[in-house]
Write an enzyme that holds these catalytic residues in place. Structure first.
Site, PDB file in Angstrom:
ATOM      1  N   HIS A   1      69.231  15.131 -64.999  1.00 35.91           N
ATOM      2  CA  HIS A   1      69.966  14.864 -63.765  1.00 35.91           C
ATOM      3  C   HIS A   1      70.054  16.099 -62.885  1.00 35.91           C
ATOM      4  CE1 HIS A   1      71.087  10.805 -64.697  1.00 35.91           C
ATOM      5  NE2 HIS A   1      71.111  11.207 -65.953  1.00 35.91           N
TER       6      HIS A   1
ATOM      7  N   CYS B   1      57.193  -1.968 -46.919  1.00 40.33           N
ATOM      8  CA  CYS B   1      58.173  -0.999 -47.421  1.00 40.33           C
ATOM      9  C   CYS B   1      57.731  -0.388 -48.754  1.00 40.33           C
ATOM     10  CB  CYS B   1      59.554  -1.629 -47.545  1.00 40.33           C
ATOM     11  SG  CYS B   1      59.605  -2.989 -48.705  1.00 40.33           S
TER      12      CYS B   1
ATOM     13  N   GLU C   1      55.533  -9.532 -52.317  1.00 47.71           N
ATOM     14  CA  GLU C   1      55.152  -8.592 -53.368  1.00 47.71           C
ATOM     15  C   GLU C   1      54.543  -9.304 -54.566  1.00 47.71           C
ATOM     16  OE1 GLU C   1      58.502  -6.214 -54.582  1.00 47.71           O
ATOM     17  OE2 GLU C   1      59.869  -7.906 -54.604  1.00 47.71           O
TER      18      GLU C   1
ATOM     19  N   ASP D   1      54.703  -3.580 -56.090  1.00 47.15           N
ATOM     20  CA  ASP D   1      54.550  -4.742 -56.968  1.00 47.15           C
ATOM     21  C   ASP D   1      53.332  -5.568 -56.598  1.00 47.15           C
ATOM     22  OD1 ASP D   1      56.529  -4.676 -59.000  1.00 47.15           O
ATOM     23  OD2 ASP D   1      58.055  -4.967 -57.456  1.00 47.15           O
TER      24      ASP D   1
HETATM   25  C1  PEP Z   1      57.648  -2.715 -53.913  1.00 46.74           C
HETATM   26  O1  PEP Z   1      57.451  -3.419 -54.905  1.00 46.74           O
HETATM   27  O2  PEP Z   1      56.731  -2.238 -53.206  1.00 46.74           O
HETATM   28  C2  PEP Z   1      59.035  -2.393 -53.497  1.00 46.74           C
HETATM   29  C3  PEP Z   1      59.293  -1.798 -52.343  1.00 46.74           C
HETATM   30  O3  PEP Z   1      60.026  -2.680 -54.368  1.00 46.74           O
HETATM   31  P1  PEP Z   1      60.349  -1.805 -55.681  1.00 46.74           P
HETATM   32  O4  PEP Z   1      59.477  -0.590 -55.651  1.00 46.74           O
HETATM   33  O5  PEP Z   1      61.805  -1.512 -55.622  1.00 46.74           O
HETATM   34  O6  PEP Z   1      59.984  -2.773 -56.760  1.00 46.74           O
HETATM   35 MG    MG Z   2      59.101  -4.497 -55.783  1.00 52.10          MG
END
Ligand code: PEP
Ligand code: MG
Length: 546
Positions: A195, A507, A436, A460
């Site tokens: 941490h 994202c 995703e 994902d």
């Molecule tokens: C993704 O899957 O690209 C995403 C933004 O979600 P996470 O990385 O939180 O699974």
């Molecule tokens: Mg994701």
């Protein structure tokens, strides 16, 4: 201080980027081991001493938690909650009490109990649990200091820029460091998953761990810490100083150039406006997003609330956190993703059954729809936060229209309840889904008719399209070399969104890959959301796109 003529190079593991030059300052931990080990009082009195020391330690930890959560972020403050839980750990406390009953004084009992519990953690052998062994040491040291009246390590911080060198740094020491003159720090031990390392990254300082012991004879000596190269150079020579000066000039020029982009609209050369947003993992990070001129938050991962708790977070706790993130963006939109627990993100109180393939299992929206009360609590909190700014809601891991319709029914119920209770929320709150899974990209036309926007989660989407576990470093190259099928799915989702008058963003981490920006822009992506430090470099890139 010694005057050395030859540079001394010490290797370590750089856990955050950057380089700095200054004098070394050694922080020496005062030995608390021997003090307070005199003749014990009666076991009853020693037990009372222990209990009052634990109470005092809990008060210190809760203060540290509050301060860190406020000044750095909830995620970074979490370590103090863990310490607080470990303080009450039955094995740790019970063992100390047993030693006292056998006639030991409280200091010795705490010390021995700490060593024995830390040993148990170490023997379990994984990185995470070894980190907990270190935490046990921190809390037993804290108790010993309280019992003996000693403070934490005294550092007598210099009044000029310095690089801190220490055998180890507790998270408490890290956050309490006077940062005005601190340039970076070096620790003899430590692990990248600790941490303290996480806190170092959040503070944005160059840090080097695992250097092995450094002779305190170098205290006061001039040095360069270069975390990117994993190196500490004591008494640098002309060559090293020149290289460092070059790096500083380049960094300053980069920063000044990027800073001049603050306030500039993110528009391509052909005049297309791209919404440039930031991803954040806790409300505290909204500040960094805003400072880097993110035009909104494209992804607030709400899991921080659930992963840091020992039971389901209640509506008030969630409302306060979401409202804080919204306030931190000063009216700019914030996309809050509903719970994405499951797979690698585990919280014991969910009592999820063991699964053979958890990434393909009961996670995210599947879990929310199977536990509507948990989902409703979160939706209520998000809706209430929408009365304080521009909030959008986003559903993760969607594979079907049916899931969206079920979620929307629950959303309608929540809004009706809030109206009935006269609780304010934005009636125009927008709902989107993450793209995703390959299924969601393939069904994007139907999905686009149900929702207001899409955001592509490439992390994902890559793993499910290429059947390549995102946690497995051995598959990184395979993923990099085979992005085309993923790109085509994104194209399909973009066409579907636009054909239905909806917008689409990205994202996942690919949004930050500047070698792909041209392609994203030309396929018609409307929004890109990246970590706060990447916002301005991405704006610069977009300004140069056609
Ligand atoms: C993704 O899957 O690209 C995403 C933004 O979600 P996470 O990385 O939180 O699974
Ligand atoms: Mg994701």
């Amino acid at each position: 201080m010694v005057i050395t003529h030859e540079p001394v190079k010490i290797k370590g593991q750089g856990i955050s980027g950057g380089a700095a030059k200054g004098k070394l300052h050694f922080l020496v931990h005062r030995e608390t081991r021997e003090s307070g080990t005199g003749t014990p009082l009666s076991p009853e009195e020693e037990l009372a001493r222990l209990s009052s020391a634990i109470e005092k330690a809990q008060a210190q930890l809760s203060e540290l938690y509050e301060n860190t959560a406020r000044t750095i972020g909830e995620k970074e403050a979490e370590i103090f909650r863990i310490h607080s839980m470990l303080l009450d750990d039955e094995e740790f406390r019970g063992t100390a009490e047993n030693f006292i009953s056998q006639g030991m004084n409280a200091v010795e009992a705490v010390r021995r109990s700490g060593e024995s519990v830390a040993e148990i953690f170490r023997e379990l052998g994984d990185d995470y649990l070894s980190g907990r062994a270190q935490d046990i040491k921190f809390i037993s040291d804290r108790l010993c200091r309280i019992l003996t009246g000693d403070g934490e390590a005294e550092s007598d911080e210099p009044d000029e820029p310095y690089i801190l060198v220490s055998d180890d740094l507790s998270p408490g020491e890290t956050v309490r460091l006077d940062r005005r003159h601190l340039l970076g720090f070096v620790t003899f031990g430590g692990s990248a998953n600790s941490h303290t390392a996480i806190l170092a990254r959040a503070l944005g300082l160059p840090a080097l761990i695992g250097t092995g012991e450094i002779d305190p004879i170098y205290d006061g000596e001039s040095a360069i810490i270069d975390a990117s190269r994993g190196e500490l150079i004591i008494s640098p020579g002309i060559g090293e100083l020149d290289r460092f000066a070059g790096e500083v000039r380049k960094k300053e020029a980069d920063e000044a150039r990027l800073k001049s982009l603050i306030g500039r609209p993110t528009v391509t050369r052909s005049g297309k406006k791209i919404k440039l947003y930031a991803n954040i993992g806790s409300p505290g990070e909204a500040d960094a997003a805003y400072r880097n001129d993110a035009e909104g938050v494209g992804l607030l991962r709400s899991e921080f609330l659930y992963l840091s708790a020992s039971d389901y977070p209640d509506e008030e706790t969630q409302f306060t956190a979401y409202r804080e993130a919204v306030a931190g963006m000063h009216g700019r939109p914030v996309v809050i993703r509903t719970l994405d627990i499951g797979a690698d993100k585990k919280a014991d109180y969910f009592a999820l059954p063991e699964e053979e393939n958890p990434a393909l299992g009961m996670r995210a929206i599947r879990l929310c729809l199977s536990r509507p009360e948990v989902f409703k609590t979160q939706l209520r909190a998000i809706c209430r936060a929408s009365a304080f700014g521009k909030v959008l809601i986003m559903l993760p891991m969607i594979v079907s229209v049916d899931e969206v319709r079920k979620a929307k029914r629950i959303f309608v119920e929540v809004k009706n309840e809030l109206r009935y209770e006269c609780l304010a929320f934005d009636e125009d709150i927008r709902l989107g889904v993450m793209i995703e899974t390959p299924a969601s990209a393939i069904m994007s036309d139907e999905l686009a008719r149900e929702v207001d926007f899409f955001s592509v989660g490439t992390n994902d989407l890559i793993q499910y399209t290429l059947a390549a576990d995102r946690q497995n470093p051995a598959l990184e190259e395979l993923c990099r070399d085979n992005l085309e099928p993923v790109m085509r799915l994104i194209e399909k989702a973009t066409e579907s969104a636009h054909a239905n008058g909806k917008w689409i963003g990205i994202c996942g981490e690919l949004a930050a890959d500047l070698s792909l920006t041209d392609r994203f822009v030309s396929m018609g992506i409307d929004e890109l959301s990246v970590s706060p430090p990447t916002v301005l470099p991405l704006r610069e890139k977009i300004l140069g796109c056609h």
